[in-house]
Write a protein that holds these residues in place. Structure first.
Motif, PDB file in Angstrom:
ATOM      1  N   PHE A  35     -48.135  -1.330 -39.761  1.00 14.02           N
ATOM      2  CA  PHE A  35     -48.999  -2.050 -38.802  1.00 14.02           C
ATOM      3  C   PHE A  35     -48.243  -3.629 -39.074  1.00 14.02           C
ATOM      4  O   PHE A  35     -47.966  -4.191 -40.137  1.00 14.02           O
ATOM      5  CB  PHE A  35     -50.087  -2.241 -39.202  1.00 14.02           C
ATOM      6  N   PRO A  36     -47.904  -4.219 -37.944  1.00 19.25           N
ATOM      7  CA  PRO A  36     -47.612  -5.647 -38.140  1.00 19.25           C
ATOM      8  C   PRO A  36     -48.450  -6.465 -38.732  1.00 19.25           C
ATOM      9  O   PRO A  36     -49.508  -6.450 -38.802  1.00 19.25           O
ATOM     10  CB  PRO A  36     -47.448  -6.393 -36.606  1.00 19.25           C
ATOM     11  N   ASN A  37     -47.879  -7.200 -39.781  1.00 23.58           N
ATOM     12  CA  ASN A  37     -48.400  -8.141 -40.657  1.00 23.58           C
ATOM     13  C   ASN A  37     -47.761  -9.390 -41.015  1.00 23.58           C
ATOM     14  O   ASN A  37     -46.760  -9.627 -40.744  1.00 23.58           O
ATOM     15  CB  ASN A  37     -48.555  -7.506 -41.894  1.00 23.58           C
ATOM     16  N   HIS A  38     -48.510 -10.146 -41.584  1.00 22.83           N
ATOM     17  CA  HIS A  38     -48.193 -11.735 -42.009  1.00 22.83           C
ATOM     18  C   HIS A  38     -47.001 -11.761 -43.044  1.00 22.83           C
ATOM     19  O   HIS A  38     -46.847 -13.191 -43.222  1.00 22.83           O
ATOM     20  CB  HIS A  38     -49.225 -12.597 -42.308  1.00 22.83           C
ATOM     21  N   MET A  39     -46.799 -10.791 -43.915  1.00 23.84           N
ATOM     22  CA  MET A  39     -46.149 -10.956 -45.094  1.00 23.84           C
ATOM     23  C   MET A  39     -44.350 -11.551 -44.671  1.00 23.84           C
ATOM     24  O   MET A  39     -44.082 -10.703 -43.854  1.00 23.84           O
ATOM     25  CB  MET A  39     -45.905  -9.995 -46.070  1.00 23.84           C
ATOM     26  N   VAL A  40     -43.927 -12.637 -45.334  1.00 29.65           N
ATOM     27  CA  VAL A  40     -42.641 -13.143 -45.107  1.00 29.65           C
ATOM     28  C   VAL A  40     -41.864 -12.654 -46.188  1.00 29.65           C
ATOM     29  O   VAL A  40     -40.842 -11.964 -46.017  1.00 29.65           O
ATOM     30  CB  VAL A  40     -42.521 -14.478 -45.068  1.00 29.65           C
ATOM     31  N   ARG A  41     -42.327 -12.916 -47.333  1.00 23.86           N
ATOM     32  CA  ARG A  41     -41.610 -12.444 -48.397  1.00 23.86           C
ATOM     33  C   ARG A  41     -42.436 -12.690 -49.833  1.00 23.86           C
ATOM     34  O   ARG A  41     -43.458 -13.486 -49.865  1.00 23.86           O
ATOM     35  CB  ARG A  41     -40.076 -13.323 -48.804  1.00 23.86           C
ATOM     36  N   ILE A  42     -41.976 -12.213 -50.867  1.00 23.59           N
ATOM     37  CA  ILE A  42     -42.357 -12.452 -52.385  1.00 23.59           C
ATOM     38  C   ILE A  42     -41.486 -13.276 -52.963  1.00 23.59           C
ATOM     39  O   ILE A  42     -40.260 -13.237 -52.764  1.00 23.59           O
ATOM     40  CB  ILE A  42     -42.495 -11.051 -53.161  1.00 23.59           C
ATOM     41  N   GLU A  43     -42.371 -14.122 -53.775  1.00 29.19           N
ATOM     42  CA  GLU A  43     -41.644 -14.845 -54.555  1.00 29.19           C
ATOM     43  C   GLU A  43     -42.007 -14.494 -56.010  1.00 29.19           C
ATOM     44  O   GLU A  43     -43.088 -14.843 -56.531  1.00 29.19           O
ATOM     45  CB  GLU A  43     -41.769 -16.559 -54.560  1.00 29.19           C
ATOM     46  N   LYS A  44     -41.306 -13.811 -56.799  1.00 26.11           N
ATOM     47  CA  LYS A  44     -41.708 -13.280 -58.161  1.00 26.11           C
ATOM     48  C   LYS A  44     -42.006 -14.440 -59.049  1.00 26.11           C
ATOM     49  O   LYS A  44     -41.377 -15.301 -59.056  1.00 26.11           O
ATOM     50  CB  LYS A  44     -40.437 -12.438 -58.584  1.00 26.11           C
ATOM     51  N   PRO A  45     -43.029 -13.951 -59.976  1.00 31.20           N
ATOM     52  CA  PRO A  45     -43.999 -12.803 -59.955  1.00 31.20           C
ATOM     53  C   PRO A  45     -44.921 -12.698 -59.279  1.00 31.20           C
ATOM     54  O   PRO A  45     -45.484 -11.702 -58.738  1.00 31.20           O
ATOM     55  CB  PRO A  45     -44.113 -12.629 -61.448  1.00 31.20           C
TER      56      PRO A  45
END
Ligand SMILES: Nc1ncnc2c1ncn2[C@@H]1O[C@H](COP(=O)(O)OP(=O)(O)O)[C@@H](O)[C@H]1O
Ligand SMILES: [Mg+2]
Length: 274
Positions: A59-69
């Motif tokens: 499903f389309p969602n708002h996540m762009v990316r993770i910046e660990k951690p």
């Protein structure tokens, strides 16, 4: 970077360029009180768990990316002021409503029993207390068009079913879940977070209708707060309208056990090593 708000779990920042940063903290709240101690790694677990669901749910969602951690960058959206709650089991506030005759189901109202059909049970957002909202009111307030409402209802139920299948394979029951959606460029996408603060997950092995079910991750902390008498003093203070008593310091053992459980659930569900 502009600080926007401190939620129960997340710290939220506006980082410009129509993006928002979610920083998942290690904070833990029990009985609606944020404890003074934190659960090590909890923020990282929740952040990665959210990312897992965004990647897994088609499903389309708002996540762009993770910046660990423990940080997630998301697209800034116009939040739709309705929480899309989906229920597969009779529990929580819905159970109370059924008991009071404010909601109807076609089966016996046994606590924690599986509902004869999955229900869409939306509530308000941005009000002091979430309250159940009808389609009529949503349309009157122009939060959504009739078509959008029906579409979100269908999609929310589909998302619930998909999540249920995944957690079922990991040995859990998804009792209910809350989704939030937002608008960006005339499109409706899944926003906020998907994790233990947004759903109820019960271990299948201890599931038994007719009684309170245990949330696997937080329960050790809740049980300990009950054992040391904190829950009792909290209830008394609330009843008398007095100030909330200071929560006791968690022992190392309890903190470690809670950490272990968050990681266990993450690994079970995602199939990934933490
Ligand atoms: N993509 C987004 N754009 C704008 N606001 C968002 C987006 N995703 C989530 N939000 C909002 O951010 C807020 C998160 O805060 P909150 O839920 O209080 O944090 P917590 O879950 O840590 O308590 C909610 O009001 C949610 O609607
Ligand atoms: Mg939240």
């Amino acid at each position: 970077m502009k600080f926007l708000r401190k939620g129960k779990v997340k710290n939220i920042y506006d980082i410009g360029d129509e993006k928002i940063l979610f920083e998942y903290s290690d904070r833990i709240s029990c009985f609606d009180v944020i404890l003074n101690d934190t659960i090590p790694s909890k923020g990282e677990v929740l952040c990665r768990m959210g990312a897992f669901w965004f990647k897994t749910l088609d499903f389309p969602n708002h996540m762009v990316r993770i910046e660990k951690p423990n940080k997630m960058i998301v697209k800034k959206c116009e939040v739709i002021p309705m929480e899309c709650v989906v229920r597969g089991y009779l529990y929580g506030s819905f159970y109370e409503r059924v008991k009071k005759g404010k909601a109807k189901i076609s089966s016996e109202p046994v606590l924690a029993s599986k509902l004869p059909e999955i229900i869409f049970d939306p509530t308000t957002k941005f009000e002091k207390k979430d309250r159940v909202v009808s389609k009529t009111e949503v349309l009157e307030k122009k939060w959504l068009t009739g078509m959008e409402f029906e579409w979100l209802k269908r999609k929310s139920i589909e998302l619930y079913k998909k999540m249920s299948e995944i957690v079922d394979k990991a040995g859990f029951i998804l009792a209910d879940v809350k989704f939030e959606f937002g608008r960006v460029n005339d499109k409706i996408i899944l926003i906020d977070s998907v994790g233990p603060d947004e759903f109820r997950l019960w271990p299948k092995e201890s599931y038994s209708p007719g009684k309170t079910q245990y949330a696997y991750d937080k329960q050790v902390v809740r049980d300990w707060l009950i054992k040391v008498g904190y829950k009792k003093s909290l209830d008394e203070a609330r009843k008398k309208g007095m100030k909330i008593p200071e929560p006791p310091k968690l022992s190392e053992d309890i903190m470690n056990e809670a950490r272990r459980r968050y990681i266990y659930v993450f690994e079970k569900i995602t199939g990934k090593k933490f």
